[in-house]
Design a protein around this motif. Structure first.
Motif, PDB file in Angstrom:
ATOM      1  N   THR A  68      10.551  -2.985   2.735  1.00 32.88           N
ATOM      2  CA  THR A  68      10.784  -2.730   1.317  1.00 32.88           C
ATOM      3  C   THR A  68      10.852  -1.247   0.973  1.00 32.88           C
ATOM      4  O   THR A  68      11.511  -0.856   0.013  1.00 32.88           O
ATOM      5  CB  THR A  68       9.677  -3.371   0.465  1.00 32.88           C
TER       6      THR A  68
ATOM      7  N   SER B 189       2.232  -2.014   5.504  1.00 33.47           N
ATOM      8  CA  SER B 189       1.489  -2.898   4.610  1.00 33.47           C
ATOM      9  C   SER B 189       2.146  -4.271   4.582  1.00 33.47           C
ATOM     10  O   SER B 189       3.322  -4.430   4.944  1.00 33.47           O
ATOM     11  CB  SER B 189       1.439  -2.321   3.191  1.00 33.47           C
ATOM     12  N   SER B 190       1.402  -5.256   4.117  1.00 30.44           N
ATOM     13  CA  SER B 190       1.915  -6.625   4.055  1.00 30.44           C
ATOM     14  C   SER B 190       3.048  -6.765   3.050  1.00 30.44           C
ATOM     15  O   SER B 190       3.765  -7.767   3.051  1.00 30.44           O
ATOM     16  CB  SER B 190       0.773  -7.583   3.703  1.00 30.44           C
ATOM     17  N   THR B 191       3.241  -5.761   2.196  1.00 30.23           N
ATOM     18  CA  THR B 191       4.337  -5.796   1.219  1.00 30.23           C
ATOM     19  C   THR B 191       5.667  -5.360   1.828  1.00 30.23           C
ATOM     20  O   THR B 191       6.694  -5.399   1.159  1.00 30.23           O
ATOM     21  CB  THR B 191       4.022  -4.884   0.025  1.00 30.23           C
ATOM     22  N   GLY B 192       5.633  -4.898   3.096  1.00 24.75           N
ATOM     23  CA  GLY B 192       6.851  -4.437   3.750  1.00 24.75           C
ATOM     24  C   GLY B 192       7.072  -2.946   3.670  1.00 24.75           C
ATOM     25  O   GLY B 192       8.097  -2.438   4.130  1.00 24.75           O
TER      26      GLY B 192
END
Length: 245
Positions: free
Chosen positions: A160, A175-178
């Motif tokens: 992201t 991070s897990s958000t990309g």
């Protein structure tokens, strides 16, 4: 807050202490780590200090005593960190692992370009260091974005955001958000090292851990993983010296 609660509330830890060894004071940052089971020390090349990690419930006095007992170790490790080299004319910078001399070209217009194995910098000398660092960050972003997108496509994960920073304690983070962040100093390392770090962080978007499965993904993406890890162990700290003098 009740009087009883105030009596049993622990005073906040100082952010850092000083350890004196043979008359020299060395800064040591303090970090409480919930997952820590014992005291550990490490040195940071970028900030030229030491970090003491301690269990969440450890006594501050025990941590301080531990740091002082290891004053000689701290002094020896910090002494091994190379002196900083500022970006000024004549300095040799390892762009993509290859030596490039910084050459000031005050008569030329423009910013920074590479020619004949040198980094040429136009304009006023007062802005030379900043222009060199900005140039290196742009080159790092270009290479890291390309490597990241390539590895992400290979395993079908979505990135992201890609950030370029001057991280003191790690070369990259995901991070897990990309979102992925990298140290711009990776542009100073050989391309196969930069490629490994991109593969490492992209693999975290599939496995947010360092399990055997994670390392299998990294190895599949980057067959030269072990060579890159060995290079970083031997030379990584040296990359933090550039731009620091």
């Amino acid at each position: 807050m009740s009087i009883v609660r105030r009596l049993f509330q622990r005073e906040p830890d100082p952010q850092a202490i000083e350890v004196v060894h043979e008359g020299v004071a060395y800064p040591v940052a303090l970090r409480r780590m919930p997952q820590a089971r014992r005291f550990t020390l490490r040195v940071r090349a970028a900030s030229r200090d030491a970090v003491l990690s301690m269990p969440a419930r450890a006594r501050l006095s025990d941590a301080v005593a531990f740091a002082h007992r290891h004053g000689g170790w701290i002094a020896t490790r910090l002494a091994r960190i190379p002196e900083g080299l500022g970006f000024h004319p004549g300095v040799v910078v390892p762009l993509r692992g290859m030596a490039h001399e910084v050459v000031h070209r005050p008569e030329r217009r423009g910013t920074v370009w590479v020619e004949d194995g040198a980094i040429h910098v136009a304009g006023d000398a007062d802005f030379l260091a900043r222009r060199v660092q900005d140039f290196l960050k742009r080159e790092a972003r270009r290479d890291l974005e390309a490597a990241t997108r390539r590895h992400a496509a290979a395993i079908g994960v979505k990135v992201t955001r890609i950030g370029i920073r001057d991280q003191a304690s790690r070369w990259g983070s995901a991070s897990s958000t990309g979102a992925i962040n990298y140290s711009w100093r990776l542009i100073l390392a050989p391309p196969f090292v930069l490629d490994y770090l991109a593969a490492h962080e992209v693999a975290h978007l599939r496995e947010m851990n360092h399990s055997p499965r994670f390392w299998r993904i990294v190895r599949d993406l980057c067959p030269h993983m072990e060579a890159a890890k060995a290079w970083l162990r031997a030379n990584g700290a040296n990359l933090h010296r550039y731009g620091a003098g």
